[in-house]
Design an enzyme around this catalytic site. Structure first.
Site, PDB file in Angstrom:
ATOM      1  CE  LYS A   1       5.866 -40.365  -1.098  1.00  0.00           C
ATOM      2  NZ  LYS A   1       6.586 -41.372  -0.326  1.00  0.00           N
TER       3      LYS A   1
ATOM      4  CE  LYS B   1       9.730 -48.495   7.280  1.00  0.00           C
ATOM      5  NZ  LYS B   1       8.723 -49.469   6.855  1.00  0.00           N
TER       6      LYS B   1
ATOM      7  CD  GLU C   1      -0.094 -45.221   2.554  1.00  0.00           C
ATOM      8  OE1 GLU C   1       0.044 -44.088   2.076  1.00  0.00           O
ATOM      9  OE2 GLU C   1       0.453 -45.568   3.625  1.00  0.00           O
TER      10      GLU C   1
ATOM     11  CG  HIS D   1     -27.459 -32.231  12.623  1.00  0.00           C
ATOM     12  ND1 HIS D   1     -28.795 -31.950  12.730  1.00  0.00           N
ATOM     13  CD2 HIS D   1     -27.126 -32.942  13.727  1.00  0.00           C
ATOM     14  CE1 HIS D   1     -29.251 -32.443  13.875  1.00  0.00           C
ATOM     15  NE2 HIS D   1     -28.260 -33.052  14.501  1.00  0.00           N
TER      16      HIS D   1
ATOM     17  CD  GLU E   1       4.966 -34.216   1.343  1.00  0.00           C
ATOM     18  OE1 GLU E   1       6.028 -34.869   1.454  1.00  0.00           O
ATOM     19  OE2 GLU E   1       4.046 -34.559   0.570  1.00  0.00           O
TER      20      GLU E   1
ATOM     21  N   GLY F   1       4.683 -47.726   7.959  1.00  0.00           N
ATOM     22  CA  GLY F   1       4.387 -46.400   8.507  1.00  0.00           C
ATOM     23  C   GLY F   1       2.988 -46.318   9.119  1.00  0.00           C
ATOM     24  NE  ARG F   2      -0.782 -49.265   4.795  1.00  0.00           N
ATOM     25  CZ  ARG F   2       0.210 -49.323   3.903  1.00  0.00           C
ATOM     26  NH1 ARG F   2       1.033 -48.278   3.774  1.00  0.00           N
ATOM     27  NH2 ARG F   2       0.389 -50.378   3.136  1.00  0.00           N
TER      28      ARG F   2
END
Ligand code: F6P
Length: 548
Positions: A512, A206, A353, A384, A212, A267-268
Site C-alpha cells: 500500500k 472502517k 489475511e 470441468h 480504492e 474488517g473481514r
C-alpha cells in the site's frame, strides 16, 4: 525448537504423521464400519462429515490434546469476554458481540458495548425500513431504487457474498450493486444504467482512508453532482459506515447518515455490523436478524460443545493436521450450491489475511507450516476445470465440499444431478481406483492387451485425498449465518493452535505504502523514485507508452 513443538501432543502428532502417511483411507474404512458415526457432527441445520480424512481415533485424541495444551478454551473465553487478544494492535476481537443477546451487558474499556451495538441495530433498522418503503427521497424527490455499496476487502466481500447467497430471499424493493475495484471499468459499468436521482451510495470503510474506496467515492460524488448541479445533494444520496466519522463528514456525508464501526471489529469479520447494510436493504431487516441469529447459534455451539463434538474446533484441528503435520500446502473450498459462488473468495480473505503469517504472537519465526493457501470455485464448474489436478496430481489438496439437502430454487432433475456429483467426488477422491481395477475394467470392456498396457497407468487414481463434507439443510439466512460463523471460529482456533496473531494484517501495508509513492511518479512526468531495475523499467515503459 518452538514452544509448540515442545508440546507432548505436537510430538505425538509428528510421530503419528509418519505412520499415517503410509495408510490408505480405504483400509481405515474397511477396518472400522463406525467411521462415519465417529467422525461426523450433526447440528440442527448442518452436518459435518470428516471421516474422509487420514485420521483415526488415536490421531483425533492427539489433536484434541493439542487443543487442550494450546489452551483453546481459555483463549475462546478471552475473545468472547473482550480481552485484547489482537496483541499487535492492542484491540479486543468482538465480532461475536454484534450477534449476541444485547440485553446482556458486555463491558470493554469501561463501556457497555452491547448498548452501542443495540443502538446501531436500531438505527440500521429505521434506515432500512425508510429506504425500502420508499420514504427516503433523492434530491429531486424520487424514491431510491438502487443501492451502490462502495468498499473493498472486508467492506465488500462479506456483504456481497451474502447478498449473492441469499438472492432468493430478496423482494427486490431495491437493487443492490457493489463497487470494490479502483479500475474505473467497474464503477462506470455499474453506474451507466442507473438514474442519479434514485441511487443511494453506501461508502463502507472502517478506516475511511482506503485509496480504492476513496477514489470510487469521489467518482460517485462527481457523477451525482454532475446530474444534480448541487453539492448538497450528496447529503441525500450518501451514507457511510466507518470508525472514522471526521473523514466521512469531509466528503459531505451528514453526521446522522454515518453508521458506526468499532476498532474491536476486524474488517473481514464485519458483515454483522452496519457493514451488512446492503444485505439488510436487499432482504429486509428481519432476514438480516435471522443471519445474525444463525451466527449466534454457531457461537453458542462453539462455546458449549465439548471439543470432540465442536465443529469449528474439529475443522481447525483437521486443517492443522493436514497442513502442519501431513504437509498439504493448499486447501480447496468447493461449494456445490450456485448461491455460494462467492464463498471461496470470501474465505480467502477470512483465512489468508488472518493466518497467513510466519511469526508467533511473541514475534518469533515459526518453524512449522501454518495455513494453506485457499482456492476453489463452484464444485461443478471446478469438476470441468481443475478437478483433474485434485484427483491425479502429486500434490494432495484437502477440500471442503459444501452442499445443501434442499435447493431454494428447485427445478426438476437439477438438484439430484448436482448432488450426485457432490457425493461421487468425495468418494472418488477418497477411494481412487488402483491399477488392478483399471485393468480388469478395461478387459471387461474388451480392450486389447496393448491398449490396456498403454492406458492403464494413466487411469490409476491413488485416492486417499482428504475431504470434509458440509451438508446444509437449505441455504437460508440462518444457515448461512451459521456457516460463516463456523469458518470464523475455525480460523480463530487455527490461529491459537499455531500461535498466530489472527486479527492484524500488517502484510498488506508494505505494498500500500509503495503504491502511494509510485502513484506520484505515474501522475508526474518529472517524478522518478529509486526502485530495483525491474520496477524502474516497468514504470518507465508504462510512462513512455502512455505519453506516446
Ligand atoms: O488492506 C486490507 C484491508 O485493510 C482489509 O483488512 C480490509 O477489510 C480492507 O483493507 C478495507 O479496509 P477499510 O474498510 O478500512 O476500507
Amino acid at each position: 525448537m518452538s514452544k509448540r513443538q515442545a508440546l507432548s501432543s505436537w510430538r505425538k502428532l509428528q510421530t503419528l504423521a509418519q505412520t499415517k502417511k503410509t495408510q490408505h483411507m480405504n483400509d481405515l474404512f474397511a477396518e472400522d464400519n463406525q467411521r462415519f458415526k465417529k467422525f461426523s457432527i450433526e447440528l440442527p441445520s448442518m452436518l459435518l462429515d470428516y471421516s474422509k480424512n487420514l485420521i483415526d481415533s488415536e490421531t483425533l485424541t492427539a489433536l484434541l490434546q493439542l487443543a487442550e495444551q494450546t489452551q483453546v478454551c481459555q483463549w475462546r473465553e478471552k475473545m468472547f469476554r473482550g480481552d485484547k487478544i489482537n496483541q499487535t494492535e492492542d484491540r479486543a476481537v468482538l465480532h461475536t458481540a454484534l450477534r449476541r443477546d444485547h440485553q446482556q451487558p458486555l463491558i470493554v474499556d469501561g463501556e457497555n458495548i452491547s448498548e452501542h451495538v443495540q443502538a446501531q441495530l436500531e438505527k440500521m433498522e429505521a434506515f432500512v425500513n425508510t429506504v425500502r418503503e420508499g420514504h427516503w427521497l433523492g434530491y429531486s424527490g424520487k424514491r431510491i431504487t438502487d443501492i451502490v455499496n462502495i468498499g473493498v476487502g472486508g467492506s465488500n466481500l462479506g456483504p456481497q457474498m451474502v447478498t449473492e447467497g441469499l438472492k432468493h430471499y430478496s423482494d427486490n424493493s431495491v437493487n443492490v450493486h457493489y463497487v470494490s475495484n479502483v479500475d474505473g471499468a467497474q464503477i462506470v459499468e455499474i453506474l451507466r444504467p442507473l438514474d442519479p436521482e434514485k441511487v443511494l451510495f453506501i461508502v463502507s470503510s472502517k478506516t475511511f482512508t482506503t485509496t480504492e474506496t476513496m477514489t470510487n467515492a469521489k467518482t460517485a460524488i462527481n457523477w451525482l453532482t454532475a446530474a444534480s448541479f448541487d453539492q448538497k445533494s450528496v447529503a441525500k444520496h450518501f451514507v457511510a459506515v466507518t470508525a472514522n466519522k471526521d473523514n466521512a463528514m469531509s466528503f459531505g456525508i451528514k453526521a446522522e447518515n454515518i453508521f458506526d464501526m468499532w476498532d474491536w471489529v476486524g474488517g473481514r469479520f464485519s458483515l454483522w455490523s452496519a457493514i451488512g447494510l446492503p444485505i439488510a436493504l436487499d432482504l429486509g431487516f428481519e432476514q438480516f436478524k435471522a443471519l445474525l441469529a444463525g451466527a449466534q447459534a454457531m457461537d453458542e455451539h462453539f462455546l458449549e460443545a465439548p471439543l470432540a463434538e465442536n465443529m469449528p474446533v474439529i475443522m481447525a484441528l483437521l486443517s492443522v493436521w493436514n497442513t502442519t503435520f501431513l504437509g498439504a500446502q493448499s486447501q480447496a473450498i468447493l461449494p456445490y450450491d450456485q448461491t455460494l459462488h462467492m464463498l471461496t473468495a470470501y474465505l480467502q480473505q477470512a483465512e489468508m489475511e488472518s493466518n497467513g503469517k510466519s511469526v508467533t504472537w511473541h514475534g518469533d519465526e515459526v518453524d512449522y507450516a501454518t495455513v494453506p493457501s485457499i482456492w476453489g470455485e463452484l464444485g461443478i464448474n471446478g469438476q470441468h476445470a481443475f478437478y483433474q489436478y485434485l484427483h491425479q496430481s502429486n500434490n494432495i489438496v484437502p477440500a471442503d465440499f459444501i452442499g445443501s439437502v434442499a435447493s431454494v430454487t428447485p427445478v426438476k432433475g437439477h438438484h439430484e444431478t448436482l448432488m450426485a456429483n457432490f457425493f461421487a467426488q468425495t468418494q472418488a477422491l477418497m477411494s481412487g481406483v488402483n491399477e488392478q481395477q483399471v485393468r480388469a475394467d478395461l478387459k471387461a470392456k474388451g480392450r486389447t492387451a496393448d491398449y490396456i498396457d498403454k492406458v492403464a497407468p494413466h487411469k490409476v487414481h491413488k485416492g486417499n485425498r482428504p475431504t470434509n463434507t458440509i451438508l446444509l439443510n437449505q441455504i437460508d439466512p440462518e444457515t448461512l449465518g451459521g456457516l460463516i460463523a463456523l469458518y470464523e471460529q475455525k480460523i480463530f482456533v487455527q490461529g491459537i493452535v499455531l500461535q498466530i496473531c489472527s486479527f492484524d494484517q500488517w502484510g498488506v501495508e508494505l505494498g500500500k505504502g509503495l503504491a502511494a509513492s509510485i502513484q506520484q511518479e505515474l501522475e508526474n512526468a518529472d517524478c522518478e523514485n529509486q526502485h530495483d531495475s525491474s520496477t524502474q523499467n516497468l514504470i518507465k515503459y508504462y510512462k513512455t507508452h502512455k505519453s506516446a
